[in-house]
Design a protein around this motif. Structure first.
Motif, mmCIF file in Angstrom:
data_model
loop_
_atom_site.group_PDB
_atom_site.id
_atom_site.type_symbol
_atom_site.label_atom_id
_atom_site.label_comp_id
_atom_site.label_asym_id
_atom_site.label_seq_id
_atom_site.Cartn_x
_atom_site.Cartn_y
_atom_site.Cartn_z
ATOM 1 N N GLU A 241 0.841 -1.200 0.000
ATOM 2 C CA GLU A 241 0.000 0.000 0.000
ATOM 3 C C GLU A 241 0.878 1.251 0.000
ATOM 4 N N PRO A 242 0.647 2.169 -0.933
ATOM 5 C CA PRO A 242 1.459 3.383 -0.976
ATOM 6 C C PRO A 242 1.035 4.364 0.117
ATOM 7 N N GLY A 243 1.832 5.398 0.299
ATOM 8 C CA GLY A 243 1.508 6.410 1.299
ATOM 9 C C GLY A 243 1.625 7.805 0.720
ATOM 10 N N ARG A 244 1.147 8.784 1.492
ATOM 11 C CA ARG A 244 1.230 10.180 1.042
ATOM 12 C C ARG A 244 1.297 11.109 2.246
ATOM 13 N N ARG A 245 1.779 12.299 2.003
ATOM 14 C CA ARG A 245 1.757 13.362 3.004
ATOM 15 C C ARG A 245 1.449 14.652 2.269
ATOM 16 N N VAL A 246 0.475 15.397 2.750
ATOM 17 C CA VAL A 246 -0.001 16.580 2.041
ATOM 18 C C VAL A 246 0.087 17.794 2.944
ATOM 19 N N GLU A 247 0.506 18.911 2.393
ATOM 20 C CA GLU A 247 0.546 20.165 3.130
ATOM 21 C C GLU A 247 -0.143 21.247 2.313
ATOM 22 N N ASN A 248 -1.009 21.992 3.013
ATOM 23 C CA ASN A 248 -1.706 23.141 2.431
ATOM 24 C C ASN A 248 -2.535 22.741 1.208
ATOM 25 N N HIS A 249 -2.410 23.454 0.111
ATOM 26 C CA HIS A 249 -3.332 23.296 -1.012
ATOM 27 C C HIS A 249 -2.859 22.306 -2.071
ATOM 28 N N ALA A 250 -1.779 21.582 -1.832
ATOM 29 C CA ALA A 250 -1.208 20.738 -2.890
ATOM 30 C C ALA A 250 -2.154 19.630 -3.334
ATOM 31 N N ALA A 251 -3.036 19.165 -2.445
ATOM 32 C CA ALA A 251 -3.951 18.082 -2.810
ATOM 33 C C ALA A 251 -4.880 18.499 -3.944
ATOM 34 N N ARG A 252 -5.088 19.815 -4.114
ATOM 35 C CA ARG A 252 -6.007 20.302 -5.132
ATOM 36 C C ARG A 252 -5.285 20.761 -6.397
ATOM 37 N N TRP A 253 -3.979 20.525 -6.452
ATOM 38 C CA TRP A 253 -3.231 20.928 -7.647
ATOM 39 C C TRP A 253 -3.490 19.935 -8.777
ATOM 40 N N VAL A 254 -3.847 20.445 -9.946
ATOM 41 C CA VAL A 254 -4.190 19.600 -11.089
ATOM 42 C C VAL A 254 -2.908 19.165 -11.797
ATOM 43 N N PHE A 255 -2.721 17.851 -11.875
ATOM 44 C CA PHE A 255 -1.513 17.300 -12.489
ATOM 45 C C PHE A 255 -1.718 16.921 -13.943
ATOM 46 N N ALA A 256 -2.931 16.487 -14.314
ATOM 47 C CA ALA A 256 -3.161 15.985 -15.667
ATOM 48 C C ALA A 256 -4.611 16.184 -16.072
ATOM 49 N N ARG A 257 -4.844 16.236 -17.368
ATOM 50 C CA ARG A 257 -6.228 16.252 -17.848
ATOM 51 C C ARG A 257 -6.794 14.835 -17.779
#
Length: 531
Positions: A241-257
């Motif tokens: 299972e992968p993991g993640r750590r998020v700070e501030n607004h990065a979770a809403r940054w659009v990476f791809a269409r």
């Protein structure tokens, strides 16, 4: 993990983002000098796929000047310094990706390996790149969004409290997203080399997710969208299972269409640019990607982009699928025929010169309505479509002569009606044969071929081209002959030794002598015995 701010808007769509103000560093190592570290060819494939993903329009694309790669570096060299200087240049997005062996030193700090990294814990930090070096580079960067993707064993060690990627005093508060293929003391997995194009499981899942898109997700995929799908896929298939750590607004940054067929078009995307990307994929990707390609065309089509409408018509007809599979398109009927017609009508009503040609073909070949086919061919011809003019001329000739439709390549041969056994087989009359023979130049064969540098094939090819045009062209009476009949007629015509300087006029007189509307009957009576 701090929660992303819901008041922070999603960062701009990839199609509208200027990546010249961003920087990405990609690092991968797949061969090793230390016998304690296994070579992993799958890592190279994953590295190449991530490199290709960022350069693909689905993610922007990122320009070459914004990408720095450390591919299978022998030693650390200046990697630490170059990493800092590169990410310091980023104003919008700072992105770091690593794939390869991750190991930890005697202080249980994560180290990213290069070719000559030593597994000895006392020497690991001296011969590998400590993740602290990546943190240094991110701390030096004033980018608004900072992304780190780690595909290696023990990647979770990067989440230690001292591992924050951002610093509090940078205005405005930057967002950071750390995505990891494994926990702090867990290994990452890769496919065995017995698997074709073996890759690391994590990167493969990530890249595949981006290319395929997510049904029901918005037009732009954030890292949270992508991570959720990747995590679900890996866990469901028994992978770590992968993991993640998020700070501030990065979770809403659009990476791809979003490439999913149900995905809406990106707001404000340039229709012509989206069309070009969809067409590029159509010519490069496999048939399994056709639904996603069609979805791309639908965006510009909704804005009135006529070439996109035409491609959707071709997809509905099955022509695009047939081309991808390397086969001849079959008949189209029912809902598919209706859908193709509707797309072509919309495009034609918008003034497109190609759509009426497609409609003419549908009405002639599928609906069997020659009057409507003539109407659409004529409309396309008035709009300057030369292919439509050829079809119009050919159809008008066949209607005038009362002869059948063109023979399609690969069409099953239909046996002509059998004559009564008491009647002689119909064929060229003596008068017709005599008239045709009268057209002969009387030039000996060797002398006749000299006009084509002695080449039989060149002479026959030119005779074929000129004679086909004289007999109605690709859509006129010539097109009603099958390949065997065409070969007989060309052989007969070439047997007259027509002079190259007078080839076109001789071909016209030949056709008139045989008789308009009589070409197929004439071909049926030829036996190929002309000297």
């Amino acid at each position: 993990m701090s929660e992303p701010s819901m008041s922070e808007p999603a960062r701009g769509e990839p199609a509208n983002r200027d990546y010249s103000r961003s920087r990405a560093v990609l690092m991968g190592t797949w061969t090793y000098a230390d016998e304690c570290l296994d070579d992993v060819p799958a890592v190279k494939r994953s590295f190449d796929r991530m490199n290709g993903l960022l350069r693909d329009p689905v993610c922007g694309p990122w320009p070459d000047a914004s990408l720095v790669t450390f591919a299978n570096m022998t030693t650390l060299g200046t990697i630490h310094r170059d990493l800092i200087s590169t990410l310091k240049e980023a104003e919008d997005v700072a992105f770091f990706y690593y794939v390869g062996h991750g190991i930890y030193d005697h202080r249980e700090r994560l180290c990213l390996t290069v070719v000559d990294t030593l597994r000895d814990a006392d020497l690991t930090a001296a011969t590998g790149l400590p993740f602290d070096a990546v943190r240094d580079a991110f701390r030096a960067s004033r980018a608004r969004v900072k992304i780190a993707v780690l595909d290696c064993c023990y990647a979770g060690l990067a989440t230690e409290e001292y591992g924050r990627l951002s610093v509090d005093h940078l205005p405005p508060g930057p967002g950071a997203y750390l995505m990891m293929s494994s926990g702090a003391f867990e290994t990452s997995w890769h496919e065995l080399e017995t698997v074709a194009d073996a890759q690391t499981y994590f990167t493969k899942a990530l890249v595949d997710t981006v290319y395929e898109g997510l049904s029901g997700a918005p037009a732009g995929l954030t890292f949270d969208h992508i991570f959720g799908a990747v995590s679900d896929h890996l866990v469901a298939n028994g992978r770590p299972e992968p993991g993640r750590r998020v700070e501030n607004h990065a979770a809403r940054w659009v990476f791809a269409r979003n490439n999913a067929p149900e995905a809406p078009p990106e707001p404000g995307a340039d229709p012509e640019a989206v069309y070009r990307e969809a067409y590029r994929r159509e010519t490069k990707e496999g048939v399994e990607r056709l639904p996603a390609i069609a979805a791309l065309y639908e965006g510009p089509a909704a804005t009135g982009h006529t070439p996109s409408m035409n491609r959707l018509g071709q997809i509905a007809e099955g022509r695009v699928r047939a081309r991808m599979q390397g086969i001849e398109p079959g008949p189209v009927e029912g809902k598919a025929l209706q859908e193709a017609t509707q797309w072509y009508v919309r495009s034609s009503e918008a003034g497109d010169p190609v759509a009426p040609l497609h409609l003419g073909q549908l009405y002639e070949e599928q609906y069997g309505n020659q009057d409507r086919a003539l109407y659409w061919y004529a409309l396309a011809a008035r709009r300057g479509n030369t292919a439509a003019q050829e079809r119009l001329t050919g159809l008008e000739q066949r209607i005038r002569l009362g002869i059948g439709p063109p023979r399609r390549t690969g069409e099953e041969e239909t046996e002509p009606p059998r004559p009564d056994p008491l009647e002689p087989t119909p064929g060229p009359t003596l008068a017709v044969l005599a008239a045709v023979a009268a057209l002969a130049s009387g030039v000996p064969r060797e002398r006749w071929l000299a006009a084509w540098d002695g080449s039989d094939s060149l002479a026959l090819a030119q005779c074929l081209d000129v004679l086909a045009d004289a007999c109605g062209g690709a859509y006129g009476e010539w097109s009603t002959l099958d390949e065997t009949e065409q070969a007989r007629v060309v052989s007969d015509f070439a047997g007259l030794r027509p002079l190259r300087s007078d080839l076109a006029s001789t071909a016209r007189r030949y056709y008139e002598t045989v008789g308009r509307g009589r070409l197929r009957a004439y071909a049926a009576g030829l036996d190929g015995r002309r000297p």
